[in-house]
Scaffold this motif. Structure first.
Motif, PDB file in Angstrom:
ATOM      1  N   SER A  10      36.230  43.520  31.693  1.00 46.14           N
ATOM      2  CA  SER A  10      36.650  43.443  33.083  1.00 46.14           C
ATOM      3  C   SER A  10      38.109  43.014  33.138  1.00 46.14           C
ATOM      4  N   PRO A  11      38.992  43.834  33.722  1.00 47.79           N
ATOM      5  CA  PRO A  11      40.410  43.484  33.747  1.00 47.79           C
ATOM      6  C   PRO A  11      40.738  42.375  34.744  1.00 47.79           C
ATOM      7  N   TYR A  12      39.837  42.099  35.655  1.00 45.87           N
ATOM      8  CA  TYR A  12      40.114  41.104  36.679  1.00 45.87           C
ATOM      9  C   TYR A  12      39.178  39.917  36.544  1.00 45.87           C
ATOM     10  N   THR A  13      39.700  38.746  36.798  1.00 43.41           N
ATOM     11  CA  THR A  13      38.856  37.555  36.873  1.00 43.41           C
ATOM     12  C   THR A  13      38.826  37.114  38.315  1.00 43.41           C
ATOM     13  N   VAL A  96      41.195  54.260  37.765  1.00 41.94           N
ATOM     14  CA  VAL A  96      42.309  53.563  37.100  1.00 41.94           C
ATOM     15  C   VAL A  96      41.916  52.117  36.810  1.00 41.94           C
ATOM     16  N   ASN A  97      41.293  51.456  37.781  1.00 43.89           N
ATOM     17  CA  ASN A  97      40.857  50.072  37.560  1.00 43.89           C
ATOM     18  C   ASN A  97      39.843  49.983  36.423  1.00 43.89           C
ATOM     19  N   ASP A  98      38.996  50.984  36.288  1.00 42.71           N
ATOM     20  CA  ASP A  98      37.959  50.961  35.249  1.00 42.71           C
ATOM     21  C   ASP A  98      38.503  51.278  33.864  1.00 42.71           C
ATOM     22  N   TYR A  99      39.485  52.179  33.762  1.00 49.41           N
ATOM     23  CA  TYR A  99      39.865  52.686  32.446  1.00 49.41           C
ATOM     24  C   TYR A  99      41.271  52.337  31.965  1.00 49.41           C
TER      25      TYR A  99
END
Length: 150
Positions: A10-13, A96-99
């Motif tokens: 997950s790129p976001y916390t 884009v957020n996923d990959y």
């Protein structure tokens, strides 16, 4: 035999104390609502263009010019354009957020998506609302045949 499933990347916390507008939730809701409205708009568009009147054989410049002269069809087409482009742009943003793995590439890609969606919305809206089949002052030999009857 046991296997361990790794935690998803997950790129976001997300902080538990973070307050404010939940953009992901509203983006999710928008996708569902716009999808349903787009189904109605697209099938209405296809029905009128392909089934009513003479069908496919009636599709020509004069047919399109006649449709774009009507405020109802201008609104219909612009609504379809805006919903489809924002729907597609939001879907691309989700991909884009996923990959995209780095923050910089994510920012560049999302900026490119935003720029292209805004540019296409502006250009498409201008085409629909400023379309004139018979512009004044044009040479008669360059105008379509329907202009001589007006």
């Amino acid at each position: 035999m046991t296997s361990t499933i790794e935690a998803p990347r997950s790129p976001y916390t997300r902080s538990a104390k973070k307050r404010g507008l939940n953009w992901e939730k509203w983006g999710w809701i928008y996708m569902r609502v716009s999808g349903v409205v787009l189904i109605v708009l697209i099938f209405g568009h296809l029905f009128v263009n392909l089934m009513v009147g003479e069908g496919v054989s009636a599709l020509n410049f004069a047919f399109v010019a006649g449709k774009l002269a009507s405020p109802f069809w201008q609104t219909w087409d612009v609504l379809m354009l805006w919903l489809a482009l924002i729907h597609g742009g939001n879907g691309m943003r989700t991909l884009v957020n996923d990959y995209a793995t780095s923050r910089i590439s994510r920012g560049i890609l999302k900026g490119a998506i935003l720029l292209s969606v805004v540019a296409l919305i502006v250009l498409g809206t201008l085409v629909v609302y400023t379309f004139d089949a018979c512009p004044a002052g044009s040479p008669a030999d360059l105008l379509p045949a329907l202009c001589s009857t007006l």
